[in-house]
Design an enzyme around this catalytic site. Structure first.
Site, short mmCIF file in Angstrom:
data_model
loop_
_atom_site.label_atom_id
_atom_site.label_comp_id
_atom_site.label_asym_id
_atom_site.label_seq_id
_atom_site.Cartn_x
_atom_site.Cartn_y
_atom_site.Cartn_z
N CYS A 1 -3.09 -14.21 -3.05
CA CYS A 1 -2.72 -14.69 -1.84
C CYS A 1 -2.90 -16.21 -1.66
O CYS A 1 -3.00 -16.60 -0.49
CB CYS A 1 -3.68 -14.07 -0.70
SG CYS A 1 -5.55 -14.05 -0.82
N PHE B 1 -12.12 -5.44 -5.07
CA PHE B 1 -11.88 -6.18 -4.03
C PHE B 1 -11.42 -5.27 -2.89
O PHE B 1 -10.35 -5.73 -2.16
CB PHE B 1 -11.16 -7.43 -4.24
CG PHE B 1 -11.33 -8.37 -5.44
CD1 PHE B 1 -12.44 -9.02 -5.57
CD2 PHE B 1 -10.38 -7.85 -6.63
CE1 PHE B 1 -12.77 -9.95 -6.57
CE2 PHE B 1 -10.71 -8.52 -7.94
CZ PHE B 1 -11.76 -9.59 -7.88
N ASP C 1 -6.65 -7.17 -6.02
CA ASP C 1 -6.31 -8.15 -4.59
C ASP C 1 -7.44 -9.01 -4.27
O ASP C 1 -8.06 -8.68 -3.19
CB ASP C 1 -5.91 -6.85 -3.69
CG ASP C 1 -5.31 -7.41 -2.36
OD1 ASP C 1 -4.94 -8.68 -2.34
OD2 ASP C 1 -5.45 -7.03 -1.10
N ARG D 1 0.82 -1.28 0.01
CA ARG D 1 0.00 -0.05 0.23
C ARG D 1 0.89 1.13 0.05
O ARG D 1 0.59 2.39 -0.61
CB ARG D 1 -0.94 -0.10 1.14
CG ARG D 1 -2.08 -1.02 1.00
CD ARG D 1 -2.90 -0.71 2.05
NE ARG D 1 -2.62 -1.45 3.45
CZ ARG D 1 -3.12 -2.65 3.86
NH1 ARG D 1 -3.86 -3.30 3.28
NH2 ARG D 1 -2.60 -3.01 5.13
N ASP E 1 -16.38 -3.58 -4.19
CA ASP E 1 -16.36 -4.89 -3.51
C ASP E 1 -17.86 -5.41 -3.86
O ASP E 1 -18.82 -4.70 -3.77
CB ASP E 1 -16.06 -4.69 -2.10
CG ASP E 1 -15.57 -6.23 -1.50
OD1 ASP E 1 -14.24 -6.25 -1.33
OD2 ASP E 1 -16.24 -7.19 -1.33
N SER E 2 -18.02 -6.80 -3.68
CA SER E 2 -19.19 -7.35 -3.83
C SER E 2 -19.89 -7.37 -2.75
O SER E 2 -21.05 -7.69 -2.33
CB SER E 2 -19.20 -8.85 -4.28
OG SER E 2 -18.25 -9.65 -3.46
#
Length: 404
Positions: A348, A229, A308, A213, A251-252
């Site tokens: 990830c 995300f 991400d 970040r 984002d969902s």
């Protein structure tokens, strides 16, 4: 010598343990003492009965998570010693006792010789998460040892393992093991954020992206940024501090969007550069640059995109479909990003290697017919150390790409 029940290995199945790999797989076991319960400490011996290790037993593919290769007693002094070692490393690398940053990972499982245990520190609260039944069963002892080692650095210990150990009973539910506080604001590199350790993902925040970040902040000036995300919005408010022209967070999850809005407002109250949208990632990416007369929001052309996503593969059986997913997602971003744009893209998934991920991204670039250069190869920060004998601990992969 401590008296623990014994697990004996098949002939030749101690080779990885001789190289200090901290896992014993179920297929390596030839026999076990009767009455061994899940979460119990056991001695591991070879086919001749020679001592190899001590660890927590658990049913499943990974049958024993090794705590020590010394024939010793696992007691309060042992836990304090391991936690003290973890703290000393964080002090050495400058993430603990840092006025500008009171957020860091104190224990990273095998990386700190404590397999099955994660501890993240948010200001004066330590959030403990067990990934093994053994660590779950000793959570109170761990909390006591943690308080002894950390001293005035922490005032609260919160236990959060319902999502990692779904077998937990009503008596085992998440909650404070020590202290108790509703103050859930922490600081990372001078920026503030709310930590949802009650119902949030992981321990409440993705500590592992701190340095990535910070890198994004240096590239954000004047950019139109899309944070896909977004979860808690970490990349978003770093981009804003870096001078981004606009930042859109997607984002969902409606809860994630609400938390992102709160975190942006906490750092940049009333700043009109930021908007957040609750929408499917692929649907949103598809709409970039298209007419928005029938939608409730605009989807401009972006020149900095962050991808991400959550882990696409949590086990090897899902690897093939995961790589297809990473390719599809990155291809769409390559197709939509402006000429001269920057793409921060991550995986990830532990079972997705660096080569797997790079090949998926390269395939996406080729399919999108874009010229792409690697600027940075990213990974997890130093407070998420990798045990040199346990390469599986290297889970976070990232690339910063310049797209012509």
């Amino acid at each position: 010598m401590a008296i623990y029940k014994t697990i004996k290995l098949r002939k030749g199945k101690d080779e990885s343990l001789k190289r200090f790999h901290p896992w014993v797989f179920s297929g390596a076991i030839s026999q076990m003492d009767e009455g061994i319960e899940e979460g119990e400490l056991v001695r591991v011996v070879n086919e001749r009965g020679d001592f190899i290790a001590i660890g927590h037993y658990q049913q499943g593919s990974i049958a024993v998570r090794v705590l020590t290769f010394s024939d010793t007693v696992i007691d309060d002094r042992f836990w304090q010693s391991r936690l003290s070692s973890a703290l000393q490393m964080r002090l050495a690398i400058g993430v603990a006792d840092n006025a500008e940053n009171n957020t860091y990972r104190l224990v990273h499982g095998e990386g700190d010789l404590l397999p099955g245990l994660i501890i993240d520190v948010y200001d004066h609260t330590a959030v403990v998460q067990a990934h093994s039944i053994g660590m779950h069963k000793i959570r109170k002892e761990l909390s006591k040892a943690l308080v002894a080692v950390m001293g005035e650095r922490i005032a609260h210990v919160y236990y959060k393992s319902e999502t990692t150990l779904p077998f937990m009973t009503e008596e085992d539910r998440n909650g404070f093991l020590y202290g108790g506080s509703e103050d859930n604001i922490a600081t990372e590199n001078g920026l503030k954020f709310y930590v949802d350790w009650l119902k949030g993902q992981k321990t409440g925040f993705f500590v592992d992206q701190r340095e990535n970040r910070s890198l994004l902040e240096h590239y954000a000036k004047g950019k139109r940024v899309l944070n896909m995300f977004c979860y808690t919005g970490g990349f978003s408010f770093y981009a804003m501090r870096g001078g981004a022209e606009l930042v859109h967070s997607v984002d969902s999850s409606a809860k994630a969007i609400e938390l992102t809005k709160r975190n942006v407002e906490l750092n940049f109250p009333g700043d009109v550069r930021h908007e957040a949208f609750c929408e499917d990632a692929f649907k949103y990416l598809e709409g970039i640059g298209k007419s928005t007369s029938n939608t409730q929001h605009s989807t401009p052309n972006y020149d900095l995109i962050i991808l991400d996503p959550p882990a696409f593969a949590k086990h090897r059986g899902a690897l093939h479909n995961a790589l297809k997913g990473y390719t599809r997602l990155n291809q769409k971003a390559f197709e939509k990003i402006e000429k001269g744009g920057l793409l921060f893209t991550f995986s990830c998934s532990q079972v997705v290697t660096k080569d797997h991920f790079r090949n998926a991204v390269f395939t996406a670039a080729a399919l999108a017919k874009r010229k792409v250069r690697i600027l940075h190869q990213l990974h997890q920060p130093a407070d998420h150390p990798i045990n040199i004998y346990h390469p599986e601990g290297e889970y976070l992969k990232g690339l910063v790409l310049y797209v012509e």
